[in-house]
Design a protein around this motif. Structure first.
Motif, PDB file in Angstrom:
ATOM      1  N   GLY A   1     -20.070 -26.731  -9.799  1.00  0.00           N
ATOM      2  CA  GLY A   1     -19.410 -26.779  -8.505  1.00  0.00           C
ATOM      3  C   GLY A   1     -18.035 -27.403  -8.592  1.00  0.00           C
ATOM      4  N   THR A   2     -17.437 -27.642  -7.432  1.00  0.00           N
ATOM      5  CA  THR A   2     -16.116 -28.250  -7.337  1.00  0.00           C
ATOM      6  C   THR A   2     -16.213 -29.530  -6.532  1.00  0.00           C
ATOM      7  OG1 THR A   2     -15.603 -27.001  -5.324  1.00  0.00           O
ATOM      8  CG2 THR A   2     -14.974 -26.011  -7.423  1.00  0.00           C
TER       9      THR A   2
ATOM     10  N   SER B   1     -11.727 -29.918  -2.973  1.00  0.00           N
ATOM     11  CA  SER B   1     -11.461 -28.503  -3.228  1.00  0.00           C
ATOM     12  C   SER B   1     -12.287 -27.596  -2.318  1.00  0.00           C
ATOM     13  CB  SER B   1     -11.757 -28.154  -4.688  1.00  0.00           C
ATOM     14  OG  SER B   1     -10.936 -28.907  -5.559  1.00  0.00           O
ATOM     15  N   ALA B   2     -13.466 -28.095  -1.910  1.00  0.00           N
ATOM     16  CA  ALA B   2     -14.360 -27.294  -1.070  1.00  0.00           C
ATOM     17  C   ALA B   2     -14.009 -27.388   0.408  1.00  0.00           C
ATOM     18  CB  ALA B   2     -15.807 -27.724  -1.285  1.00  0.00           C
TER      19      ALA B   2
ATOM     20  N   VAL C   1     -19.731 -30.094  -4.827  1.00  0.00           N
ATOM     21  CA  VAL C   1     -20.395 -29.112  -3.969  1.00  0.00           C
ATOM     22  C   VAL C   1     -20.913 -27.991  -4.867  1.00  0.00           C
ATOM     23  CG1 VAL C   1     -20.138 -27.482  -2.079  1.00  0.00           C
ATOM     24  CG2 VAL C   1     -18.938 -29.678  -2.010  1.00  0.00           C
ATOM     25  N   ARG C   2     -22.229 -27.806  -4.850  1.00  0.00           N
ATOM     26  CA  ARG C   2     -22.839 -26.786  -5.699  1.00  0.00           C
ATOM     27  C   ARG C   2     -22.324 -25.394  -5.320  1.00  0.00           C
ATOM     28  NH1 ARG C   2     -27.453 -29.219  -8.106  1.00  0.00           N
ATOM     29  NH2 ARG C   2     -28.233 -31.018  -6.922  1.00  0.00           N
ATOM     30  N   THR C   3     -21.919 -24.629  -6.323  1.00  0.00           N
ATOM     31  CA  THR C   3     -21.410 -23.288  -6.088  1.00  0.00           C
ATOM     32  C   THR C   3     -22.493 -22.364  -5.556  1.00  0.00           C
ATOM     33  OG1 THR C   3     -19.759 -23.547  -7.842  1.00  0.00           O
ATOM     34  CG2 THR C   3     -20.284 -21.293  -7.163  1.00  0.00           C
TER      35      THR C   3
ATOM     36  N   VAL D   1     -23.401 -33.018  -3.692  1.00  0.00           N
ATOM     37  CA  VAL D   1     -24.166 -33.880  -4.596  1.00  0.00           C
ATOM     38  C   VAL D   1     -23.323 -35.118  -4.911  1.00  0.00           C
ATOM     39  CG1 VAL D   1     -25.405 -34.047  -6.784  1.00  0.00           C
ATOM     40  CG2 VAL D   1     -25.155 -31.823  -5.667  1.00  0.00           C
ATOM     41  N   LEU D   2     -23.912 -36.293  -4.732  1.00  0.00           N
ATOM     42  CA  LEU D   2     -23.227 -37.545  -5.054  1.00  0.00           C
ATOM     43  C   LEU D   2     -23.380 -37.826  -6.536  1.00  0.00           C
ATOM     44  CD1 LEU D   2     -21.715 -39.934  -3.693  1.00  0.00           C
ATOM     45  CD2 LEU D   2     -23.932 -41.084  -3.498  1.00  0.00           C
TER      46      LEU D   2
END
Length: 245
Positions: free
Chosen positions: A63-64, A68-69, A109-111, A117-118
């Motif tokens: 993720g990013t 970015s999200a 942030v999971r793609t 996710v911390l």
């Protein structure tokens, strides 16, 4: 499944003993939840070693980072990304841990599922209060800073301040330095008039300079947010007999 392997980073910016102490903090925190039930918004521990050679193995999060999200700020992003992170920190507080370094860079942030996710538990402490101080960034509470802006220890209320600043960022896209944050907190309605007044009041309280003016734990912040947003914020208490979590 894919994993991420992390080693202590001796880059010269910190003394070796400080680097190793922080690395061990991350290991102890994540290992204590490794076999237990915990929120998916906390990175999952796989394996590790606390002594030379030190290493930490966690799930690989594809993720990013949160910055970015976050393309279109607003209450939708607060609900999508903010609430799960508040619940993750609530879990830490309920189990006697402080996170102390909330900021967009520490949230991925999971793609695949668009879920936050911390990560990065180098500053986490198993404590109810601490005198640990940090260099200033926009997400540090006044009591975390060495300039004497606010006396008193850090505690769960300190993480609440960081969470409040994250909620400001998700809602408005704005990053407000601690020194420029009003003493009574940030009113997000100055940036977005569509935010309900009662929700804005919760965020303002969380970002107040005085620790006593904030919700005292992430659990109390979560209760207020879920109630305001009409969401079910109930939490079942689950105990894993192997590690007490």
């Amino acid at each position: 499944p894919d994993v991420a392997v992390k080693f202590p980073r001796y880059d010269g910016s910190n003394d070796q003993s400080i680097v190793e102490d922080r690395f061990e903090r991350a290991y102890r925190t994540l290992e204590s939840f490794g076999d237990g039930v915990h929120p998916t918004s906390l990175v999952h521990f796989v394996d590790g070693r606390r002594r030379d050679p030190m290493y930490l193995v966690t799930e690989f999060v594809d993720g990013t980072d949160l910055s970015s999200a976050t393309t279109t700020p607003g209450t939708r992003l607060l609900e999508r990304y903010g609430l799960p992170i508040v619940r993750a920190v609530s879990f830490l507080h309920e189990n006697g841990y402080l996170y102390l370094d909330l900021k967009p860079e520490n949230v991925l942030v999971r793609t695949t599922h668009d879920q936050p996710v911390l990560i990065d538990f180098n500053t986490a402490e198993s404590a109810t209060e601490t005198e640990t101080l940090f260099h200033e960034d926009a997400y540090k509470a006044p009591e975390q800073l060495p300039d004497g802006r606010h006396d008193g220890p850090s505690g769960p209320w300190t993480d609440v301040y960081g969470l409040g600043k994250l909620l400001v960022y998700l809602t408005t896209g704005q990053t407000v330095k601690t020194a420029e944050t009003p003493a009574d907190g940030i009113d997000v309605r100055r940036h977005d008039q569509t935010v309900p007044a009662s929700l804005a009041d919760i965020i303002a309280a969380a970002t107040s300079a005085a620790p006593a003016a904030r919700p005292q734990t992430a659990t109390r912040l979560a209760t207020a947010l879920y109630g305001e947003l009409g969401r079910d914020g109930s939490v079942a208490t689950l105990t894993d007999g192997r590690n007490g979590v």
